[in-house]
Design a protein around this motif. Sequence first.
Motif, PDB file in Angstrom:
ATOM      1  N   THR A  62       0.842  -1.286  -0.059  1.00  0.00           N
ATOM      2  CA  THR A  62      -0.026  -0.005  -0.292  1.00  0.00           C
ATOM      3  C   THR A  62       0.940   1.153  -0.045  1.00  0.00           C
ATOM      4  O   THR A  62       1.781   1.500   0.730  1.00  0.00           O
ATOM      5  CB  THR A  62      -0.906  -0.034   1.422  1.00  0.00           C
ATOM      6  N   LEU A  63       0.327   2.044  -0.912  1.00  0.00           N
ATOM      7  CA  LEU A  63       1.256   3.442  -0.969  1.00  0.00           C
ATOM      8  C   LEU A  63       0.474   4.762  -0.138  1.00  0.00           C
ATOM      9  O   LEU A  63      -0.570   4.696  -0.785  1.00  0.00           O
ATOM     10  CB  LEU A  63       1.758   3.837  -2.421  1.00  0.00           C
ATOM     11  N   ILE A  64       1.299   5.331   0.574  1.00  0.00           N
ATOM     12  CA  ILE A  64       0.681   6.542   1.156  1.00  0.00           C
ATOM     13  C   ILE A  64       1.500   7.796   0.527  1.00  0.00           C
ATOM     14  O   ILE A  64       2.683   7.895   0.566  1.00  0.00           O
ATOM     15  CB  ILE A  64       0.693   6.425   2.726  1.00  0.00           C
ATOM     16  N   LEU A  71       5.677  10.644  -2.265  1.00  0.00           N
ATOM     17  CA  LEU A  71       5.453   9.328  -1.524  1.00  0.00           C
ATOM     18  C   LEU A  71       5.925   9.670   0.038  1.00  0.00           C
ATOM     19  O   LEU A  71       7.092  10.020   0.293  1.00  0.00           O
ATOM     20  CB  LEU A  71       6.130   8.303  -2.160  1.00  0.00           C
ATOM     21  N   LEU A  72       5.057   9.103   0.930  1.00  0.00           N
ATOM     22  CA  LEU A  72       5.350   9.371   2.300  1.00  0.00           C
ATOM     23  C   LEU A  72       5.842   7.763   2.772  1.00  0.00           C
ATOM     24  O   LEU A  72       6.869   7.789   3.399  1.00  0.00           O
ATOM     25  CB  LEU A  72       4.174   9.881   3.122  1.00  0.00           C
ATOM     26  N   TYR A  73       5.178   6.835   2.411  1.00  0.00           N
ATOM     27  CA  TYR A  73       5.687   5.599   2.850  1.00  0.00           C
ATOM     28  C   TYR A  73       4.958   4.415   1.976  1.00  0.00           C
ATOM     29  O   TYR A  73       3.946   4.509   1.391  1.00  0.00           O
ATOM     30  CB  TYR A  73       5.085   5.359   4.319  1.00  0.00           C
ATOM     31  N   PHE A 268      19.745   6.919   1.451  1.00  0.00           N
ATOM     32  CA  PHE A 268      19.014   5.898   2.237  1.00  0.00           C
ATOM     33  C   PHE A 268      19.062   6.040   3.887  1.00  0.00           C
ATOM     34  O   PHE A 268      19.863   5.763   4.682  1.00  0.00           O
ATOM     35  CB  PHE A 268      20.008   4.413   2.154  1.00  0.00           C
ATOM     36  N   THR A 269      18.282   7.078   4.044  1.00  0.00           N
ATOM     37  CA  THR A 269      17.914   7.315   5.661  1.00  0.00           C
ATOM     38  C   THR A 269      16.748   6.600   5.842  1.00  0.00           C
ATOM     39  O   THR A 269      16.493   5.398   5.477  1.00  0.00           O
ATOM     40  CB  THR A 269      17.701   8.804   5.842  1.00  0.00           C
ATOM     41  N   ASN A 270      16.084   7.133   6.813  1.00  0.00           N
ATOM     42  CA  ASN A 270      14.873   6.278   7.240  1.00  0.00           C
ATOM     43  C   ASN A 270      13.855   6.277   6.145  1.00  0.00           C
ATOM     44  O   ASN A 270      13.400   7.498   5.803  1.00  0.00           O
ATOM     45  CB  ASN A 270      14.414   6.977   8.432  1.00  0.00           C
ATOM     46  N   GLU A 271      13.353   5.351   5.737  1.00  0.00           N
ATOM     47  CA  GLU A 271      12.532   5.287   4.580  1.00  0.00           C
ATOM     48  C   GLU A 271      11.199   5.706   4.760  1.00  0.00           C
ATOM     49  O   GLU A 271      10.167   4.754   4.388  1.00  0.00           O
ATOM     50  CB  GLU A 271      12.713   3.803   3.779  1.00  0.00           C
ATOM     51  N   ILE A 272      10.887   6.596   5.546  1.00  0.00           N
ATOM     52  CA  ILE A 272       9.549   7.077   5.822  1.00  0.00           C
ATOM     53  C   ILE A 272       9.409   8.530   6.151  1.00  0.00           C
ATOM     54  O   ILE A 272      10.497   9.182   6.705  1.00  0.00           O
ATOM     55  CB  ILE A 272       8.962   6.296   7.196  1.00  0.00           C
ATOM     56  N   GLN A 273       8.537   9.095   5.419  1.00  0.00           N
ATOM     57  CA  GLN A 273       8.459  10.572   5.700  1.00  0.00           C
ATOM     58  C   GLN A 273       7.128  10.715   6.519  1.00  0.00           C
ATOM     59  O   GLN A 273       6.189  10.341   6.427  1.00  0.00           O
ATOM     60  CB  GLN A 273       8.234  11.173   4.272  1.00  0.00           C
ATOM     61  N   ALA A 274       7.250  11.914   7.387  1.00  0.00           N
ATOM     62  CA  ALA A 274       6.149  12.257   8.398  1.00  0.00           C
ATOM     63  C   ALA A 274       5.608  10.959   9.023  1.00  0.00           C
ATOM     64  O   ALA A 274       4.502  10.490   9.085  1.00  0.00           O
ATOM     65  CB  ALA A 274       4.855  12.673   7.669  1.00  0.00           C
ATOM     66  N   PRO A 275       6.714  10.193   9.879  1.00  0.00           N
ATOM     67  CA  PRO A 275       6.380   8.990  10.297  1.00  0.00           C
ATOM     68  C   PRO A 275       5.136   8.868  11.260  1.00  0.00           C
ATOM     69  O   PRO A 275       4.249   7.803  11.252  1.00  0.00           O
ATOM     70  CB  PRO A 275       7.587   8.480  11.010  1.00  0.00           C
ATOM     71  N   HIS A 276       4.938   9.811  12.284  1.00  0.00           N
ATOM     72  CA  HIS A 276       3.804   9.855  13.069  1.00  0.00           C
ATOM     73  C   HIS A 276       2.538   9.808  12.333  1.00  0.00           C
ATOM     74  O   HIS A 276       1.520   8.988  12.589  1.00  0.00           O
ATOM     75  CB  HIS A 276       3.871  11.046  14.065  1.00  0.00           C
ATOM     76  N   PHE A 277       2.468  10.770  11.364  1.00  0.00           N
ATOM     77  CA  PHE A 277       1.429  10.820  10.223  1.00  0.00           C
ATOM     78  C   PHE A 277       0.994   9.458   9.867  1.00  0.00           C
ATOM     79  O   PHE A 277      -0.160   9.078   9.706  1.00  0.00           O
ATOM     80  CB  PHE A 277       1.415  11.960   9.511  1.00  0.00           C
ATOM     81  N   VAL A 278       1.925   9.029   9.149  1.00  0.00           N
ATOM     82  CA  VAL A 278       2.022   7.929   8.255  1.00  0.00           C
ATOM     83  C   VAL A 278       1.097   6.716   9.196  1.00  0.00           C
ATOM     84  O   VAL A 278       0.500   5.957   8.631  1.00  0.00           O
ATOM     85  CB  VAL A 278       3.252   7.296   7.754  1.00  0.00           C
ATOM     86  N   LEU A 279       1.847   6.690  10.327  1.00  0.00           N
ATOM     87  CA  LEU A 279       1.335   5.425  11.126  1.00  0.00           C
ATOM     88  C   LEU A 279      -0.029   5.773  11.613  1.00  0.00           C
ATOM     89  O   LEU A 279      -0.814   4.734  12.010  1.00  0.00           O
ATOM     90  CB  LEU A 279       2.142   5.159  12.250  1.00  0.00           C
ATOM     91  N   TYR A 280      -0.377   7.089  11.808  1.00  0.00           N
ATOM     92  CA  TYR A 280      -1.925   7.440  12.184  1.00  0.00           C
ATOM     93  C   TYR A 280      -2.623   6.991  11.253  1.00  0.00           C
ATOM     94  O   TYR A 280      -3.861   6.489  11.324  1.00  0.00           O
ATOM     95  CB  TYR A 280      -1.731   8.916  12.486  1.00  0.00           C
ATOM     96  N   ILE A 281      -2.222   7.180   9.868  1.00  0.00           N
ATOM     97  CA  ILE A 281      -2.909   6.767   8.698  1.00  0.00           C
ATOM     98  C   ILE A 281      -3.124   5.301   8.647  1.00  0.00           C
ATOM     99  O   ILE A 281      -4.235   4.933   8.417  1.00  0.00           O
ATOM    100  CB  ILE A 281      -2.498   7.355   7.431  1.00  0.00           C
TER     101      ILE A 281
END
Length: 732
Positions: A62-64, A71-73, A268-281
Motif C-alpha cells: 500500500t502506498l501512502i 510518496l510518504l511510505y 538511504f536514511t529512514n525510508e519514511i516521511q512524516a512517520p507519526h502521520f503515516v502510522l496514524y493513517i
Amino acid sequence: MQLPKKIIPTKLVKDLHKKSRSRKNIVIAIVLALLLVSFYFLILRDLPLPTKLSSSTTPQSTLIYDRNGKLLYNIYDKKNQTFIPLSNIPKSMQEATIAIEDKGFYQHGAVDFKGIARAAFSIVFHRQIQGGSTLTQQLVKSSLLTQEQTIPRKIKEIILAFATEMIYSKPQILEMYLNQVPYGGTAYGVEAASEAFFGKHAKDLNLAESALLAGLPQAPTQFSPFGAHPEKGKDRQIEVLKAMLDQRYITKDQEQKAEKEDLKYKKFTNEIQAPHFVLYIKDLLIAKYGEKVVEEGGLKVITSLDLDIQNFAQDAVAKEVDALPTYYHVTNGAALVTDPANGEILAMVGSKDYFDTEIAGNVNITTSLRQPGSSIKPINYAVGLLNKYSAATTFIDQPICFPNQGGKEYCPLNYDGKWHGLVQLRFALGNSLNIPAVKMLELNGVNAMAATASAMGITTFNEPQRYGLSLTLGGAEVKMVDMATAFGVFANSGYRINLHPILKITDKTGKVLEEYKPPLSPIFGKKVLPDGVAFIISDILADNGARLAGFGDNSELKIPGQTVSVKTGTTNDYRDNWTIGYTPSYLVVSWVGNDDNSQMSGLVSGVTGAAPIWNDIMSHLLKDRTPEPMSRPPDIIQKSVCSDTGLFTAPGGPPCPTRFEYFLKGTEITRGQLVTGDTQIDKTTQDLPAKGQTENLETKNVTVFIDPTGDRFCITCPHPVLMPSPTPTPAP
C-alpha cells in the motif's frame, strides 16, 4: 534306434506367448504407473497455477502519498511491491532487461533450447557462467517456485514456463516480470526499485538508471550500488549498456553518455516521511479495511498532508526545543496543522524526532492524552456566552475557596501570584486568569462545559463528575487532534468539522474505495455554537490589548499584520505547555514537555515554551497572505460599557471611563451590581472585612461591586497594592 521327437501342439505355443506378453505388459504398466505416481507427487502435486502470476492474486504494498503526490511510505508485509502497467515502464528499462537477460525473448518460446546449449558450451569449454533461462522461466522461478537448485524444481519451472506462455502474451509476461522480479532487499518490481534507489517513479527513469536496475536481478546483493562493492554495480551497468548497443537498442553515443552519467541515488536514511502521520493513517486504514488488505492489498492512499508544511513544522519543533536552555528541562515538542474549514491535516509532528529513543520519540503526542492547561478555557467562556453572560461580565479576582472537591476546599490561584480585583471576561480570558475562569465554570456547571466540549470534538470528557471546577484549568486529559477539532469550531463560525486526513483511496485495480471532496463552505458540518459566540471568543483571543497585562505588547502570540486568535496553556507542575491559534484558513497547535511526564522548569510559560514553535509555523503559513479577520455576524452589536465594572452607564448616574464591547443580541444585560451606602469595613485594612469577621469593624459610606457569584469588592476602599497569592498556579 532314433527316438521320435516330442510334438508340442501349436495352440499351446500360442498360449504360452500370450501369457509372456501379458506379463510384460503388466510389468510395463506397473512401471509406468509408478513413474506417473512419482511424477505427480514429485512434480505435479504442488505445482502452482500460472494464473497466480497475475497482479490480481499477488500481494502488493500500500502506498501512502501526501496531497501533492509525494510518496510518504510504502506499507508492505514482506515485499515492497507496486504493480504498474507496461505503458508506465520506459522503453529503455524494457529493452535493457531483454538485452541482458533474454535477448531472444520475442523470438523463442517458453524455453530457449539454443540458449541452454550455448550456456552449457560456455560453461564446459570456456569455464564462463552463462544463464540459459528465459524471462518466462525467471518469472516463474521468482514468483511461483523456491530458489532450490534441484532437478524436480527445474522440471516444474519448464512445465510452468510452457503453461505461462500458453496463457499470457509476451508483453504481459514482460510486464509481470518487471513488476515481480526482486531488485534487492524488500524491493520487488521496477516501481519499488526505482523509488528505493532513485526516489522517483519508474516512468521517469532515464537510460543510465534503467541499465543499472536491469542488471540487478541476476545478483541483487552483489551488484547493489549500496553493497560492499559498489564498483560491481557500475561494471554491471556498463555490461547492460554494451548488450543494448550490440542488439541495436541504443547508439554508441547513447551508450557513452549513459556510462559517464553521474547517477544520483536516493539517500538511504529512514525510508519514511512524516512517520507519526503515516502510522496514524495506517491505523485508520487497518481499523476500516483490515491488516491484510492494508499490507497486501495494493491500496493507493492520497492524504491531506502537505509535505512541505510538514517538513517546516518538523524543523520548527526541533529547532525551538533545542534552543531552550537545559535548565528548563524540556526534551520534546509536537505540532499539528489543519485547515479548519475542511478538517484536513496539513502537518502532524508527533515528537521532536520520531527516531530518538531517549525521548520515546516514536510516541505520537498529537494523539496521546495530555492535560491542556488553560488552553481549554475558551470552551468554558463560550458556555458562559451561551448562558447570556457577556465579554463585559465582570468577576472579582480575589482569594476564594470552593467546597466542591469531595468536601475538601478547592482554592485556585493565579499564575502571576497576584489578585487583580475587578476583571471583565474579555481581559480574564485574554490574560488567562484562573479565578475568574473557575467562577465562570461555577456559574455554568461542570456538566454543561463537558457537554459543550464533547459537542465541539473533545472525546475524553466522559466522567465530568470526577473533574470538578479544575476542569477549566485543564484538570482533565485531552488529545491534540481533539483540541484542533474543538478550536476549529471557533474558526468555522460555530460549525464542527471533523478531521479528514485521507482524501482518496483506490484499490490495486484503480477502483475508488473512498474520496473526500472538501466543501465550499463549513455549513456542511454540525452547528454546535451560535456564530455570534464563536465570533466573540475569536475576537477576544485575537485582541492583543486584552492580553497586554499578562503577555506584553510584542509576545510570540502576535503575528504582525495578521489577525490571529490564539490561546496558551500550562498545566499544574509544568508538565504540559500548549499554544493553539487559528485563522479561518489555518489552525496550529503546538506543545512542549517531556514524554515521561516529568516536570519542566517553572520558567517555562506559554510564551517561552510552545508559543515560539506556534509563531514560527503560523508566521510561515501566513507569509504574504491577506489578513482574514473573523466576519462579524448580524446578531452581534456594540455597546459602550464602563471600563472598570463592565456595567452600562445609567442615565444621570456618575460618569465612568468607557470602552466598546461586543454583545449577542439579547445579552445586553447587567450581570453585576454597584451599591453605594453605609457598609462595615475593617479598621486596619480599610477594606471589606473577611468572611465571618465580627471585631475591629467600623461603618463607612463606600461603593461596593457585587459580581454574578455574589462576591463583593469595595471600589472606593484603598488598594495601594493588590495582595500576592502565596503560590502561583500555571495558566498562560
